[in-house]
Design an enzyme around this catalytic site. Structure first.
Site, mmCIF file in Angstrom:
data_model
loop_
_atom_site.group_PDB
_atom_site.id
_atom_site.type_symbol
_atom_site.label_atom_id
_atom_site.label_comp_id
_atom_site.label_asym_id
_atom_site.label_seq_id
_atom_site.Cartn_x
_atom_site.Cartn_y
_atom_site.Cartn_z
ATOM 1 N N GLU A 22 78.144 22.610 116.443
ATOM 2 C CA GLU A 22 78.315 22.213 115.015
ATOM 3 C C GLU A 22 77.118 22.200 114.517
ATOM 4 O O GLU A 22 76.014 21.496 114.476
ATOM 5 C CB GLU A 22 78.827 20.672 115.318
ATOM 6 C CG GLU A 22 79.297 20.201 113.926
ATOM 7 C CD GLU A 22 78.536 19.311 113.085
ATOM 8 O OE1 GLU A 22 77.825 19.892 112.260
ATOM 9 O OE2 GLU A 22 78.102 18.187 113.408
ATOM 10 N N CYS A 50 75.608 16.822 107.789
ATOM 11 C CA CYS A 50 76.280 18.086 107.557
ATOM 12 C C CYS A 50 77.703 18.121 106.724
ATOM 13 O O CYS A 50 78.218 19.188 106.201
ATOM 14 C CB CYS A 50 76.609 18.796 108.951
ATOM 15 S SG CYS A 50 75.176 18.940 109.916
#
Length: 461
Positions: free
Chosen positions: A234, A268
């Protein structure tokens, strides 16, 4: 980078730690392997009991660990408490659902007969020790969303946390120990980034998961590929936040502010690129900029603070350089954009308009409270702008037109599409991205199965 707690609110180094040497690292690898041999045979009921206990302890500790997180990486303390509570919730969710998510699956009886068998099933078995390389921005949540499903699946965890959150990293190991997990089920490795490669190459480590930067992801993926080991990555995100004419502009602008500055903008999945239909662009820009300007930046231990400091001096420098590059190339600063005087690594909530493709901020992730505004002539142009990014983590769409919703869900290149709401992670929903945002999924049933040996069991007639 030293392993140390450095308070980003004032730059003061509070604690430093010696990195573990080869002997201690080897001891922990041996322990992980030995523990896995027996832990893998425990029942879902026993694992669930232990994980529920960890959740109880985390709830009891939420105030103290929140202060540790805030001191180490600067998030407002109220958000840190909410992070701890979210982790406890995820632990309980996996404790209650893992057995069902990993239950044996049986194919259709006629298919088994066609294969010449009398019975067949699919069983999910644990892989072994899993290395987790985790970031500082959500120092509890990023780890727990790996650890809870991994432990419930029967794996054991080895944590290499970011070097600026060592106290949080050590707390996590202690938390699982106090909950009663066998020694070696979850261990923190106080090591630098340079030591990760050798550990990942060790045959006792069966897989790895990483949340972090694109360069870090490339490095882990390259080694894992060479060693033929499963990875979940990720990485970065530059999520679009699309606003169409039918949207509730007041609500969209309010949520947009939170979506951009959550965790001091260091997320993010924070919305970063705000793509607004030309018919409502001016109205949205005015509301959004007013909201960003009204935020209180200051001491993250103050309950009234909306935006605390960035996590590091380098992080603030990188963000400021993105803004300066955009301004030199013609971007307009609607609010913020200037480094404040005084101690700490603060950066003001900032809105930039007039973004063009040649600006670095158009292609790179702005990891801090900086928003970029784009004007789109229609839905097609909104999709083009949204997809004109190397990242594809998540996305936000504001419209009351179901036909438009269907188009966005079909065409946006992202791991998630959140309609009339802010991107968020939840234990029941898969989380992850496409393109340079990584691969694989965390959370939900998809996440718990990532580190399982999906085994076919077949019985002859």
């Amino acid at each position: 980078m030293p392993i140390a707690t450095v308070n980003p609110a004032n730059g003061e180094t509070l604690r430093t730690y010696e990195a573990m040497g080869e002997e201690e690292t080897e001891r922990r690898l041996q322990l992980a392997e030995a523990t896995f041999r027996t832990y893998r045979t425990t029942t879902f009921g026993e694992r669930a009991r232990l994980l529920h206990r960890a959740a109880e302890l985390l709830d009891e500790d939420r105030h103290s660990i929140a202060e540790v997180m805030t001191t180490e990486m600067g998030k407002p303390v109220g958000q840190a408490r909410a992070e701890a509570a979210k982790c406890a919730k995820a632990m309980r969710w996996y404790a209650d659902h893992a057995a069902g998510l990993l239950a044996d699956e049986e194919p259709d009886a006629s298919d088994v007969k066609d294969s010449g068998g009398s019975r067949a099933l699919v069983r999910y078995r644990p892989l072994g020790p899993v290395l987790a390389v985790m970031p500082w921005n959500f120092p509890l949540w990023q780890v727990v969303r790996f650890a809870a499903p991994a432990l419930m699946a029967g794996n054991v965890g080895l944590l290499k946390h970011a070097s600026n959150v060592p106290q949080t990293a050590l707390y996590l190991e202690d938390l699982f120990h106090r909950a009663g997990f066998p020694e070696g089920c979850f261990q923190t490795l106080l090591i630098g980034s340079a030591a990760v490669d050798a550990i990942l190459r060790d045959e006792r480590v069966r897989a790895a998961t990483l949340t972090g930067s694109e360069p870090a992801g490339r490095a882990v993926a390259a080694t894992a590929g060479e060693m033929i080991k499963k990875t979940v990555l990720e990485l970065g995100g530059s999520d679009p936040f699309v606003v169409m004419p039918s949207a509730d502009l007041d609500r969209a602008a309010e949520v947009a502010v939170t979506a951009r500055v959550q965790n001091n903008g260091q997320s993010c999945i924070a919305a970063k690129r705000f793509i607004v239909h030309t018919d409502v662009y001016d109205a949205f820009a005015e509301r959004f900029t007013r909201g960003m300007r009204a935020l209180k930046t200051g001491d993250p231990m103050d309950e009234a603070t909306d935006v605390g400091p960035l996590s590091s001096e380098q992080g603030r420098k990188d963000l400021a350089e993105l803004v300066e590059d955009a301004v030199r190339s013609g971007a307009r600063v609607l609010c913020g954009g200037e480094l404040p005087d005084g101690p700490g690594w603060y950066y003001p909530p900032t809105v930039l308009a007039g973004i063009t493709r040649d600006m670095r901020v158009h292609r790179e992730e702005a990891f801090g409270p900086v928003a970029t505004l784009y004007r789109a002539a229609d839905l097609d142009e909104a999709v083009l702008i949204a997809n004109d990014s190397p990242f594809g983590l998540s996305s936000n769409v504001w419209t009351r037109d179901e036909t438009e919703v269907d188009r966005f869900v079909r065409d946006l290149e992202a791991g998630g599409v959140f309609v009339n709401g802010m991107t968020a992670s939840h234990p029941a929903l898969p989380f992850g991205g496409v393109k340079r945002s990584g691969y694989g999924r965390e959370l939900s049933g998809h996440g718990i199965r990532e580190f399982c040996n999906i085994t076919t069991v077949w019985h002859g007639a």
